[in-house]
Design a protein around this motif. Sequence first.
Motif, short mmCIF file in Angstrom:
data_model
loop_
_atom_site.label_atom_id
_atom_site.label_comp_id
_atom_site.label_asym_id
_atom_site.label_seq_id
_atom_site.Cartn_x
_atom_site.Cartn_y
_atom_site.Cartn_z
N PRO A 267 44.53 41.10 7.03
CA PRO A 267 45.81 41.31 7.73
C PRO A 267 45.59 41.59 9.21
CG PRO A 267 45.14 43.32 6.61
CD PRO A 267 44.10 42.27 6.26
N PRO A 268 46.61 41.32 10.03
CA PRO A 268 46.53 41.65 11.46
C PRO A 268 46.86 43.13 11.67
CG PRO A 268 48.63 40.61 10.99
CD PRO A 268 47.87 40.65 9.67
N ILE A 269 45.89 43.98 11.36
CA ILE A 269 46.17 45.42 11.25
C ILE A 269 46.62 46.04 12.57
CG2 ILE A 269 43.79 46.21 11.61
CD1 ILE A 269 44.46 48.17 9.15
N ASN A 270 46.11 45.54 13.69
CA ASN A 270 46.53 46.09 14.98
C ASN A 270 48.02 45.84 15.23
OD1 ASN A 270 44.01 47.14 15.60
ND2 ASN A 270 43.35 45.28 16.65
N GLU A 271 48.48 44.63 14.87
CA GLU A 271 49.90 44.32 15.04
C GLU A 271 50.76 45.12 14.07
OE1 GLU A 271 51.03 42.55 17.55
OE2 GLU A 271 48.92 42.38 18.14
N MET A 272 50.24 45.38 12.89
CA MET A 272 50.96 46.19 11.91
C MET A 272 51.09 47.63 12.41
SD MET A 272 49.18 44.61 8.46
CE MET A 272 50.30 45.16 7.18
N ARG A 273 50.01 48.14 12.99
CA ARG A 273 50.03 49.50 13.54
C ARG A 273 51.02 49.60 14.70
NH1 ARG A 273 45.02 49.72 14.52
NH2 ARG A 273 44.29 50.64 12.56
N LYS A 274 51.00 48.60 15.58
CA LYS A 274 51.94 48.59 16.72
C LYS A 274 53.38 48.57 16.23
CE LYS A 274 48.97 46.11 20.01
NZ LYS A 274 48.78 44.81 20.70
N ALA A 275 53.66 47.78 15.20
CA ALA A 275 55.02 47.68 14.67
C ALA A 275 55.48 49.01 14.08
CB ALA A 275 55.09 46.58 13.62
N ALA A 276 54.57 49.69 13.38
CA ALA A 276 54.90 50.99 12.80
C ALA A 276 55.21 52.01 13.89
CB ALA A 276 53.75 51.49 11.93
N LEU A 277 54.38 52.05 14.90
CA LEU A 277 54.58 53.01 16.00
C LEU A 277 55.87 52.71 16.76
CD1 LEU A 277 50.91 53.29 17.27
CD2 LEU A 277 52.27 55.14 16.28
N LYS A 278 56.13 51.42 17.00
CA LYS A 278 57.36 51.05 17.72
C LYS A 278 58.59 51.44 16.92
CE LYS A 278 59.77 47.19 19.89
NZ LYS A 278 59.80 45.73 20.15
N SER A 279 58.53 51.25 15.60
CA SER A 279 59.65 51.58 14.74
C SER A 279 59.94 53.09 14.75
CB SER A 279 59.37 51.13 13.31
OG SER A 279 60.40 51.51 12.44
N LEU A 280 58.87 53.89 14.83
CA LEU A 280 59.02 55.34 14.77
C LEU A 280 59.33 55.97 16.11
CD1 LEU A 280 56.10 56.01 12.30
CD2 LEU A 280 58.52 56.42 11.83
N THR A 281 58.84 55.35 17.19
CA THR A 281 59.00 55.96 18.51
C THR A 281 59.93 55.18 19.43
OG1 THR A 281 57.12 54.79 19.50
CG2 THR A 281 56.64 56.86 18.35
N GLY A 282 60.15 53.91 19.09
CA GLY A 282 60.96 53.05 19.95
C GLY A 282 60.20 52.54 21.15
N GLU A 283 58.88 52.81 21.16
CA GLU A 283 58.05 52.39 22.28
C GLU A 283 56.90 51.52 21.81
OE1 GLU A 283 56.67 55.96 24.08
OE2 GLU A 283 58.69 56.73 24.51
N GLU A 284 56.46 50.61 22.69
CA GLU A 284 55.26 49.83 22.42
C GLU A 284 54.05 50.75 22.54
OE1 GLU A 284 55.17 46.77 21.49
OE2 GLU A 284 57.10 45.93 22.05
N SER A 285 53.06 50.56 21.66
CA SER A 285 51.88 51.42 21.73
C SER A 285 50.97 50.99 22.86
CB SER A 285 51.11 51.35 20.40
OG SER A 285 50.67 50.04 20.16
#
Length: 285
Positions: A267-285
Amino acid sequence: MTSETKIYGLIGYPVKHSVSPQIHNAAFKTIGINAVYLTFEVKKEFLRKALDGVKALGIKGLNVTIPHKVNVIKYLNKLTYEANLIGAVNTILNEDGKLIGFNTDYTGVLKTFETYKIDLTNKKIVLLGAGGAAKAIAFAIAEKASSLIILNRTKRKAVNLVKELNKKLKVNALGNSLTFKALKNSLKDADILINATSVGMEPNVNQTLVAKELLQKDMVVFDIIYNPLETKLLKEAREIGAKCINGIEMLVQQAAEAFKIWFKIEPPINEMRKAALKSLTGEES
């Protein structure tokens, strides 16, 4: 979406709070997979019908959350070693109408410690909680630890989990009540503290089970809560110099394991992590 778009999703009740759609849909988009990930609110009394629908509609894979992780087992055709060991399923693969149950929380917690370069071997670990998440974590780490102490507000649940661990694995584990005295005695020489309860989660962000005075600067503190990203427990652990891990990594790692199960590719784990953080914070990591 097209007529050939494959469907994946999450079943549970409730599921509106989930960030799994953002994580998986980001992965699909990154790799170019013609699939969509949706949430399905399924009450307990409709679980069997929902799984019949999975087979009838050709839904390719599911994640499973509260309250179905245990009850779903009786409707599945096969369980993996980890799912059978823990007695809970959080991922399902639909393989030509046969439903196979997995538990990626087990792998997710091990991958989380691996990501942070923390070796669990011969460590004294204190685990708070004895619910579903705590159970998966306990089975994943117990054989590696030199000792595992499980503390829970209801002592019986902690003791029963230890009995189950000892029945299935050869481990050094102890269950006790989650009291100040038990915490003080357990934490004074502990290497790792894991909070696997919901204490400190939104909206109760000012709550913690562990008094700051009991934390040690040379311990690792892992809180599986990911909303907020820094709980009161982690804030106070950071302030005294302890190494801190929040719940976002385990969330992403278990999602990545589910992705591997469904697609048999990395899986593209870095993109998955970025998506999770953006969803929770509203900001790009």
